[in-house]
Design an enzyme around this catalytic site. Structure first.
Site, short mmCIF file in Angstrom:
data_model
loop_
_atom_site.label_atom_id
_atom_site.label_comp_id
_atom_site.label_asym_id
_atom_site.label_seq_id
_atom_site.Cartn_x
_atom_site.Cartn_y
_atom_site.Cartn_z
N GLY A 15 0.82 -1.21 0.00
CA GLY A 15 0.00 0.00 0.00
C GLY A 15 0.85 1.26 0.00
O GLY A 15 1.90 1.31 0.64
N VAL A 27 17.06 8.23 -0.24
CA VAL A 27 17.87 7.08 -0.66
C VAL A 27 18.71 7.46 -1.88
O VAL A 27 19.93 7.21 -1.92
CB VAL A 27 16.97 5.87 -0.99
N ASP A 107 4.89 -5.07 6.43
CA ASP A 107 5.45 -6.36 6.80
C ASP A 107 5.49 -7.35 5.64
O ASP A 107 6.41 -8.17 5.54
CB ASP A 107 4.72 -6.95 8.01
N ILE A 130 0.57 3.35 6.47
CA ILE A 130 -0.22 4.27 7.28
C ILE A 130 -0.78 3.61 8.53
O ILE A 130 -1.27 4.30 9.43
CB ILE A 130 -1.39 4.88 6.46
N MET A 173 -9.33 3.76 8.06
CA MET A 173 -8.60 2.59 7.61
C MET A 173 -7.92 1.88 8.78
O MET A 173 -7.68 2.46 9.83
CB MET A 173 -7.59 2.96 6.53
N HIS A 220 -25.63 15.23 19.91
CA HIS A 220 -25.06 14.49 18.79
C HIS A 220 -23.93 13.58 19.30
O HIS A 220 -23.40 13.80 20.39
CB HIS A 220 -24.56 15.42 17.69
N GLN A 256 -7.41 8.62 2.91
CA GLN A 256 -6.38 8.65 3.95
C GLN A 256 -4.99 8.30 3.43
O GLN A 256 -3.99 8.57 4.08
CB GLN A 256 -6.75 7.68 5.08
#
Length: 324
Positions: A15, A27, A107, A130, A173, A220, A256
């Site tokens: 992702g 880099v 990972d 993220i 997410m 609310h 996001q």
């Protein structure tokens, strides 16, 4: 000691995350300033297997630090999970003269890096996700930006929720990790935070709390729900049917992942990119760059992948205390 590193390859995998471009830039320029050559591997491991490899110079990374996404593109690659694919990836590196590879991703990307290292290619991972779900590090590239993006969106939802005296469920997410939901819940003053690590299928408890707060005059309500729990629209209907309070669900989704990275994501990504180059120059392999206790450091990939990460219990408990 292995052979001297002369050419570094850099890729983004899995992702995308805001700040990846800052890491790529670091880099490339850190390697070039050390007299090394740099090759960009496009589309992650899939691009490596297809030899989608380009030469990179200083101008290749000009004016990218402020951009979201990744200029090298990214993908997921099932073939890289097979021994045949792993050997082919290492052979492609050797064919193109790539002595070491920097892999920016999560990972799953690190498992690929682990296999490249086992096949003789010096490999360093940089945590770019993220979700903040890599246990060896307190920071991952993109988390800060994703939280700020979600926070700003939630502020706007709260405005309309207050105007209509609604209950709003906002889904952020995080399929297996609730760090974004937890941070956004606290930063937005949400009444309820639902995360995979602590989910107990206790919607009735939320309904009871909403009713109790209505009796005290609250008009609310904001519920933050992590993607890993999901069913936000079904939950909204359940709450509305049980309470009579108009309830809406908003799924923020991939908004996001995008946008200009925050200052923190730019600076930390750059620091991690430069450190990855230093590790390769030192002939290190199978390492993950991390940030712990205020310092940039590194871990063995095998060790890093074996670690388990939980949410901060203090922060999670605090959401309950502050929602009273």
């Amino acid at each position: 000691m292995g052979k001297e590193i002369k050419t570094i390859g850099v890729m983004t995998s899995g992702g995308d995350a805001p700040g990846m471009n800052a890491a790529i830039r670091a880099v490339v320029r850190a390697a070039l300033s050390s007299g090394l050559k740099v090759k960009g591997i496009r589309r992650g491991y899939a691009g490596l297997l297809e030899e989608d490899i380009i030469e990179m110079e200083t101008m290749s990374v000009t004016d990218i630090v402020q951009r979201g996404g990744t200029i090298l593109f990214t993908s997921r690659c099932e073939r890289m999970t097979t021994p045949e694919g792993q050997k082919q990836a290492a052979d492609v590196c050797r064919k193109h003269g790539i002595d070491g590879v920097v892999v920016i991703g999560g990972d799953g990307s690190f498992r690929g890096a682990q296999k490249l290292s086992e096949n003789g290619i010096n490999t360093i991972g940089i945590p770019g996700t993220i979700d903040l779900d890599i246990a060896c590090t307190e920071y991952t590239i993109g988390f800060d930006t994703a939280c700020n993006t979600a926070m700003e969106a939630m502020d706007k939802v709260r405005d309309t929720s207050a105007s209509h005296e609604r209950c709003s469920i906002i889904e952020v997410m995080g399929r297996t990790a609730g760090h974004i939901a937890l941070w956004c819940g606290i930063s937005n003053g949400s009444e309820y935070v639902m995360i995979p690590e602590r989910y107990k299928n206790d919607e009735q408890s939320i309904i009871n709390q909403i009713l109790a707060k209505r009796r005290t005059g609250k008009k609310h309500h904001i519920i933050v729900n992590a993607e890993g729990i999901g069913h936000s629209h079904e939950l909204a209907k359940k709450i509305e049917d049980a309470t009579g309070i108009e309830t809406r669900a908003t799924v923020l989704g991939h908004i996001q992942r995008g946008g200009n990275p925050t200052c923190r994501d730019r600076v930390y990504a750059a620091a991690m990119g430069a450190k990855a180059v230093d590790l390769l120059i030192a002939n290190k392999t199978n390492r993950v760059v991390a940030y712990r206790n205020g310092k940039f450091c590194d871990f063995d990939i095998d060790e890093a992948l074996a670690m388990e990460k939980d949410v901060d219990e203090h922060l999670y408990s605090m959401t309950k205390r502050l929602a009273r």
